[in-house]
Design an enzyme around this catalytic site. Structure first.
Site, PDB file in Angstrom:
ATOM      1  N   HIS A  27      -8.914   5.504   2.057  1.00 47.88           N
ATOM      2  CA  HIS A  27      -8.159   4.505   2.816  1.00 47.88           C
ATOM      3  C   HIS A  27      -6.655   4.729   2.661  1.00 47.88           C
ATOM      4  CE1 HIS A  27     -11.954   2.389   3.198  1.00 47.88           C
ATOM      5  NE2 HIS A  27     -12.089   2.406   1.893  1.00 47.88           N
TER       6      HIS A  27
ATOM      7  N   HIS B 296       0.375   2.347  -3.702  1.00 51.80           N
ATOM      8  CA  HIS B 296      -0.194   3.105  -2.586  1.00 51.80           C
ATOM      9  C   HIS B 296       0.666   2.860  -1.354  1.00 51.80           C
ATOM     10  CE1 HIS B 296      -1.851  -0.961  -2.197  1.00 51.80           C
ATOM     11  NE2 HIS B 296      -1.741  -0.720  -0.899  1.00 51.80           N
TER      12      HIS B 296
ATOM     13  N   HIS C 262       0.925   2.691   3.240  1.00 49.96           N
ATOM     14  CA  HIS C 262       0.328   2.537   4.567  1.00 49.96           C
ATOM     15  C   HIS C 262       1.310   3.204   5.527  1.00 49.96           C
ATOM     16  CE1 HIS C 262      -2.442  -0.648   3.062  1.00 49.96           C
ATOM     17  NE2 HIS C 262      -1.433  -0.871   2.234  1.00 49.96           N
TER      18      HIS C 262
ATOM     19  N   GLU D  96       2.900  -2.592   7.436  1.00 52.80           N
ATOM     20  CA  GLU D  96       1.961  -3.713   7.604  1.00 52.80           C
ATOM     21  C   GLU D  96       2.769  -4.972   7.926  1.00 52.80           C
ATOM     22  OE1 GLU D  96      -0.971  -3.421   4.192  1.00 52.80           O
ATOM     23  OE2 GLU D  96      -2.058  -2.709   5.940  1.00 52.80           O
TER      24      GLU D  96
ATOM     25  N   HIS E 147       3.253  -0.292  -1.434  1.00 54.11           N
ATOM     26  CA  HIS E 147       2.773  -1.481  -2.138  1.00 54.11           C
ATOM     27  C   HIS E 147       2.585  -1.195  -3.622  1.00 54.11           C
ATOM     28  CE1 HIS E 147       0.983  -3.188   1.832  1.00 54.11           C
ATOM     29  NE2 HIS E 147       2.273  -3.462   1.694  1.00 54.11           N
TER      30      HIS E 147
ATOM     31  N   THR F 224      -4.474  -6.710   2.082  1.00 57.97           N
ATOM     32  CA  THR F 224      -4.437  -6.354   3.509  1.00 57.97           C
ATOM     33  C   THR F 224      -5.597  -5.428   3.872  1.00 57.97           C
ATOM     34  OG1 THR F 224      -3.086  -4.380   3.173  1.00 57.97           O
ATOM     35  CG2 THR F 224      -1.920  -6.490   3.510  1.00 57.97           C
ATOM     36  N   THR F 225      -6.490  -5.185   2.884  1.00 56.53           N
ATOM     37  CA  THR F 225      -7.705  -4.414   3.169  1.00 56.53           C
ATOM     38  C   THR F 225      -8.891  -5.223   2.647  1.00 56.53           C
ATOM     39  OG1 THR F 225      -7.886  -3.356   0.998  1.00 56.53           O
ATOM     40  CG2 THR F 225      -6.476  -2.257   2.629  1.00 56.53           C
TER      41      THR F 225
HETATM   42  C1  LIG Z   1      -8.839   0.211  -0.367  1.00 54.50           C
HETATM   43  C2  LIG Z   1      -8.965  -1.000  -1.227  1.00 54.50           C
HETATM   44  N1  LIG Z   1      -7.657  -1.604  -1.457  1.00 54.50           N
HETATM   45  C3  LIG Z   1      -7.671  -2.808  -2.279  1.00 54.50           C
HETATM   46  C4  LIG Z   1      -8.288  -2.494  -3.651  1.00 54.50           C
HETATM   47  N2  LIG Z   1      -8.010  -3.513  -4.630  1.00 54.50           N
HETATM   48  C5  LIG Z   1      -8.714  -4.822  -4.429  1.00 54.50           C
HETATM   49  C6  LIG Z   1     -10.089  -4.870  -5.086  1.00 54.50           C
HETATM   50  O1  LIG Z   1     -10.020  -4.388  -6.383  1.00 54.50           O
HETATM   51  C7  LIG Z   1     -10.950  -4.971  -7.234  1.00 54.50           C
HETATM   52  S1  LIG Z   1      -6.482  -3.641  -5.055  1.00 54.50           S
HETATM   53  O2  LIG Z   1      -6.262  -4.867  -5.709  1.00 54.50           O
HETATM   54  O3  LIG Z   1      -6.100  -2.479  -5.759  1.00 54.50           O
HETATM   55  C8  LIG Z   1      -5.695  -3.695  -3.570  1.00 54.50           C
HETATM   56  S2  LIG Z   1      -4.089  -4.201  -3.285  1.00 54.50           S
HETATM   57  C9  LIG Z   1      -4.156  -3.996  -1.586  1.00 54.50           C
HETATM   58  S3  LIG Z   1      -2.803  -4.365  -0.595  1.00 54.50           S
HETATM   59  N3  LIG Z   1      -2.788  -3.367   0.639  1.00 54.50           N
HETATM   60  O4  LIG Z   1      -2.972  -5.699  -0.110  1.00 54.50           O
HETATM   61  O5  LIG Z   1      -1.629  -4.159  -1.426  1.00 54.50           O
HETATM   62  C10 LIG Z   1      -5.387  -3.526  -1.262  1.00 54.50           C
HETATM   63  C11 LIG Z   1      -6.269  -3.342  -2.370  1.00 54.50           C
HETATM   64 ZN   LIG Z   2      -1.393  -1.981   0.605  1.00 49.33          ZN
END
Ligand SMILES: CCN[C@H]1CN(CCOC)S(=O)(=O)c2sc(S(N)(=O)=O)cc21
Ligand SMILES: [Zn+2]
Length: 261
Positions: A63, A93, A95, A105, A118, A198-199
Site C-alpha cells: 500500500h 510512510h 502517499h 491526502e 505521515h 486514512t486506510t
Molecule cells: C496499510 C495500513 N496502514 C495503516 C496501518 N496501521 C493501522 C493498523 O495497525 C494495527 S498504522 O497505524 O500503522 C497506520 S497509520 C495510517 S495513516 N495513513 O492514517 O497515517 C495508516 C495505517
Molecule cells: Zn498515511
C-alpha cells in the site's frame, strides 16, 4: 484483513463495504480551509524529540513504503500541541500521485500536493500495545507533512535511494540510522483535528497534526516512488504503486484548530 487497494474495484469508494466506519463521523483526510480554522492561542507548540530514534527497516506493504522504528521506550516522541502526553514514533510512510496534479491526502482550500508524509505515533502512556492504541479514540497522533515539487530534498534522497530494495510488495530491507527530523520543515505551525486512519481499518483513533509548511521533493525523487509496485514479485500483472491516497472526507461538524493566525 480483507483485501483492499486503490483501484476501481477495491479503492476508497468501495472500502465502506468491508469497513463501515468509512462513513463515520471523524474520517480522514479532510480539506483544510484556513479561513474556517479556529486560531487557538492556548495551543502549545509541538515538540518533536527524535534525537535518539532508532530506525529499523524499510518495507513495501503493498500500500505504501514504510520505515519502522524501535518503540519499546520513549526514545523518540512527539508532544505538546493538542496532545495530553507524549506519543511514541512507530513508523513513517508516504502517499503520492501518478502525475503531479495530485497525490496528497489532506488538501488546503482544495489545493493538492504531489505527496504527503505521515509520521505515526502511539499513546504508550495509556495503551500497552500499538495495536490497542491504533483502535482507541486517543491512541494515535499522526504528523502530516505536505511535499511540493521543487529542487530535491537533500535528506529525502536517503530514502529514495533505498526504494529499489523494496520494489515488490512484501519486501523488507535494513534501514538503520535514519533520523526523520531532517524531513521536518523549518516552521512547525500546524492545523489539528480529530480524525482517523486514512486506510483500512479506518479506525477513528488519530489526532491529526498537519504542518502548514511543505517540504520540497524533486521530479527525480518522485519518479523513484512511482517505480515501487503494489504487486508482489510472483504476481502476473505488475501494478505501479501510485495514487495511493484517499480523497478528502466530510467534516461532519468537526472544528479544525490552527496554532497560528
Ligand atoms: C496499510 C495500513 N496502514 C495503516 C496501518 N496501521 C493501522 C493498523 O495497525 C494495527 S498504522 O497505524 O500503522 C497506520 S497509520 C495510517 S495513516 N495513513 O492514517 O497515517 C495508516 C495505517
Ligand atoms: Zn498515511
Amino acid at each position: 484483513g480483507h483485501k483492499w487497494g486503490y483501484g476501481e474495484e477495491d479503492g476508497p469508494s468501495a472500502w465502506h463495504k468491508s469497513y463501515p466506519i468509512a462513513q463515520g463521523t471523524r474520517q480522514s483526510p479532510i480539506n483544510i480551509v484556513p479561513e474556517e480554522a479556529v486560531y487557538d492561542s492556548r495551543l502549545p507548540a509541538i515538540t518533536i524529540s527524535y534525537d535518539n530514534c532508532t530506525s529499523l527497516n524499510i518495507s513495501n506493504n503493498g500500500h505504501s513504503v514504510v520505515v519502522e522504528f524501535e518503540d519499546m521506550d520513549d526514545r523518540s516522541v512527539i508532544q505538546g500541541g493538542p496532545l495530553e502526553n507524549a506519543y511514541r514514533l512507530k513508523q513513517f510512510h508516504f502517499h503520492w500521485g501518478g502525475k503531479d496534479c495530485d497525490g496528497s491526502e489532506h488538501t488546503v482550500s482544495g489545493k493538492t500536493y504531489v505527496s504527503e508524509l505521515h509520521l505515526v505515533h502511539w499513546n504508550a502512556v495509556r495503551y500497552r500495545t500499538f495495536g490497542e492504541a491504533a483502535a482507541a479514540p486517543d491512541g494515535l497522533a499522526v504528523l502530516g507533512i505536505f511535499m511540493e515539487k521543487g529542487d530535491g530534498h537533500r535528506d529525502l534522497h536517503t530514502i529514495t535511494d533505498a526504494l529499489y530494495m523494496v520494489k515488490f510488495k512484501g519486501s523488507v530491507a535494513n534501514f538503520k540510522g535514519f533520523n526523520p527530523k531532517c524531513l521536518l520543515p523549518s516552521n512547525l505551525k500546524f492545523w489539528t483535528y480529530p480524525g482517523s486512519l486514512t486506510t483500512p481499518p479506518l479506525h477513528e483513533s488519530v489526532t491529526w497534526i498537519v504542518l502548514a509548511e511543505p517540504i520540497r521533493v524533486s521530479d527525480k525523487q518522485m519518479t523513484k516512488f512511482r517505480m515501487l509496485l503494489f504487486s508482489a514479485e510472483e504476481e502476473e500483472q505488475r501494478k505501479r504503486m501510485e495514487n495511493n491516497f484517499r480523497p478528502p472526507q466530510p467534516l461532519k461538524g468537526r472544528t479544525v484548530r490552527a496554532s497560528f493566525k
